[in-house]
Design a protein around this motif. Structure first.
Motif, mmCIF file in Angstrom:
data_model
loop_
_atom_site.group_PDB
_atom_site.id
_atom_site.type_symbol
_atom_site.label_atom_id
_atom_site.label_comp_id
_atom_site.label_asym_id
_atom_site.label_seq_id
_atom_site.Cartn_x
_atom_site.Cartn_y
_atom_site.Cartn_z
ATOM 1 N N PRO A 181 21.923 0.173 46.153
ATOM 2 C CA PRO A 181 21.052 1.206 45.591
ATOM 3 C C PRO A 181 21.668 1.773 44.317
ATOM 4 O O PRO A 181 22.890 1.927 44.223
ATOM 5 N N TYR A 182 20.831 2.064 43.334
ATOM 6 C CA TYR A 182 21.335 2.637 42.084
ATOM 7 C C TYR A 182 22.133 3.904 42.370
ATOM 8 O O TYR A 182 21.747 4.737 43.194
ATOM 9 N N GLY A 183 23.276 4.023 41.716
ATOM 10 C CA GLY A 183 24.133 5.186 41.909
ATOM 11 C C GLY A 183 25.228 4.965 42.934
ATOM 12 O O GLY A 183 26.194 5.738 42.977
ATOM 13 N N ASN A 184 25.100 3.940 43.772
ATOM 14 C CA ASN A 184 26.151 3.601 44.733
ATOM 15 C C ASN A 184 27.172 2.688 44.069
ATOM 16 O O ASN A 184 26.813 1.646 43.531
ATOM 17 N N GLU A 185 28.425 3.083 44.099
ATOM 18 C CA GLU A 185 29.463 2.338 43.388
ATOM 19 C C GLU A 185 29.573 0.897 43.904
ATOM 20 O O GLU A 185 29.481 0.635 45.107
ATOM 21 N N ILE A 186 29.775 -0.026 42.976
ATOM 22 C CA ILE A 186 29.958 -1.443 43.309
ATOM 23 C C ILE A 186 31.448 -1.757 43.218
ATOM 24 O O ILE A 186 32.102 -1.423 42.235
ATOM 25 N N THR A 187 31.984 -2.385 44.264
ATOM 26 C CA THR A 187 33.393 -2.778 44.276
ATOM 27 C C THR A 187 33.504 -4.245 44.688
ATOM 28 O O THR A 187 32.574 -4.828 45.238
ATOM 29 N N VAL A 188 34.678 -4.817 44.443
ATOM 30 C CA VAL A 188 34.935 -6.200 44.845
ATOM 31 C C VAL A 188 34.798 -6.338 46.354
ATOM 32 O O VAL A 188 34.236 -7.315 46.859
ATOM 33 N N GLU A 189 35.310 -5.355 47.088
ATOM 34 C CA GLU A 189 35.239 -5.410 48.560
ATOM 35 C C GLU A 189 33.790 -5.417 49.043
ATOM 36 O O GLU A 189 33.416 -6.196 49.931
ATOM 37 N N LYS A 190 32.971 -4.556 48.471
ATOM 38 C CA LYS A 190 31.565 -4.495 48.881
ATOM 39 C C LYS A 190 30.824 -5.786 48.532
ATOM 40 O O LYS A 190 29.992 -6.261 49.308
ATOM 41 N N LEU A 191 31.101 -6.334 47.357
ATOM 42 C CA LEU A 191 30.478 -7.598 46.952
ATOM 43 C C LEU A 191 30.852 -8.712 47.929
ATOM 44 O O LEU A 191 30.015 -9.540 48.299
ATOM 45 N N SER A 192 32.113 -8.712 48.360
ATOM 46 C CA SER A 192 32.572 -9.710 49.320
ATOM 47 C C SER A 192 31.855 -9.562 50.656
ATOM 48 O O SER A 192 31.485 -10.566 51.294
ATOM 49 N N MET A 193 31.640 -8.330 51.086
ATOM 50 C CA MET A 193 30.911 -8.094 52.333
ATOM 51 C C MET A 193 29.502 -8.679 52.260
ATOM 52 O O MET A 193 29.030 -9.350 53.184
#
Length: 279
Positions: A181-193
């Protein structure tokens, strides 16, 4: 306009460009565009693929195979979106920053190889969705020949099938950043999930899937006709347990199923226009 006329217009337009570099993802549109360009211009075509944490490894491997089959020259570049200032914060114009970074690098490769034009795979259907990345394409003089020839996604699938391309019925794909969702930070860990969760669903036999990352919650979207596969306690338990092992605390099924741009449904017209007005 009849399909044959559109197809001829596409080939004529590409012929007039003399040499092209194509931003190539391995999807339905860019694979079709690459095939046609290679048929028309021969060795005056370069396919350029950007590797990043938002681009699943399975997609990259498929892209490489398609290019080998077509026989085009291929250059791989690194385009790490998370290093772009402001991108990880996931603003509503996130795609603008991503595409500006990508097209800038593709443009440099094209210039270094004395290529006349940079192309992307945007088609006639893309104008109906919220796509701030088109602003970056316009700024960097990227040409969208599929869109210019009024070719829709269905047209492209039909022509791809005629040409024997294995991507003719490939499910639609978008970079993994679109799962947040827009405004929710994107991280490498989340992308991997997200990548691991989606690969699991693909391995189960689902074709068109998205795992939307809402913090602790995974919102699973599958094609409308595939939703009935979840009407089984065994399937529900299997998916829930696996996605929880990946790191989600709650696992939900979107009852409407997959639809492109579902994260844009919460944007008001005013928000969309505030970005598009920058063109």
């Amino acid at each position: 306009m009849e399909l044959e006329m559109k197809f001829q217009k596409l080939k004529d337009n590409i012929q007039g460009l003399k040499s092209v570099a194509i931003a190539y993802s391995g999807g339905v549109d860019s694979t079709f565009l690459l095939k046609v360009a290679a048929d028309v211009l021969g060795n005056k075509v370069i396919a350029i693929t950007a590797k990043s944490t938002t681009y699943p490894e399975r997609e990259f491997k498929e892209a490489v195979k398609y290019i080998e089959d077509i026989g085009a020259k291929h250059i791989v570049i690194i385009s790490e979106e998370l290093e772009i200032e402001g991108f990880a914060k996931n603003p509503i114009d996130r795609c603008y920053f991503c595409k500006k970074e990508l097209f800038s690098k593709v443009r440099k490769v094209a210039d270094d190889n004395n290529i006349n034009a940079v192309l992307d795979g945007s088609n006639a259907d893309d104008v109906s969705d919220y796509r701030p990345g088109m602003k970056a394409a316009n700024e960097l003089r990227v040409i969208s020949p599929l869109k210019d020839a009024f070719l829709t996604k269905d047209n492209i699938r039909e022509l791809s099938k005629r040409l024997g391309l294995p991507t003719w019925n490939k499910p639609a794909f978008a970079c993994l950043s679109s799962r947040f969702p827009y405004g929710n930070e994107i991280t490498v860990e989340k992308l991997s999930m997200v990548e691991r969760a989606e690969q699991f669903l693909l391995d189960l036999g689902f074709r068109q899937i998205r795992v939307r990352h809402h913090g602790d919650i995974a919102r699973v979207e599958v094609n409308a006709e595939e939703r009935n596969k979840f009407f089984s306690t065994e399937m529900m338990d299997k998916v829930a347990n696996e996605l929880k092992s990946i790191g989600f605390k709650y696992v939900t099924l979107d009852l409407l199923g997959y639809r492109t741009g579902s994260m844009n449904e919460v944007l008001s017209d005013k928000e969309k226009n505030s970005v598009e007005a920058l063109d």
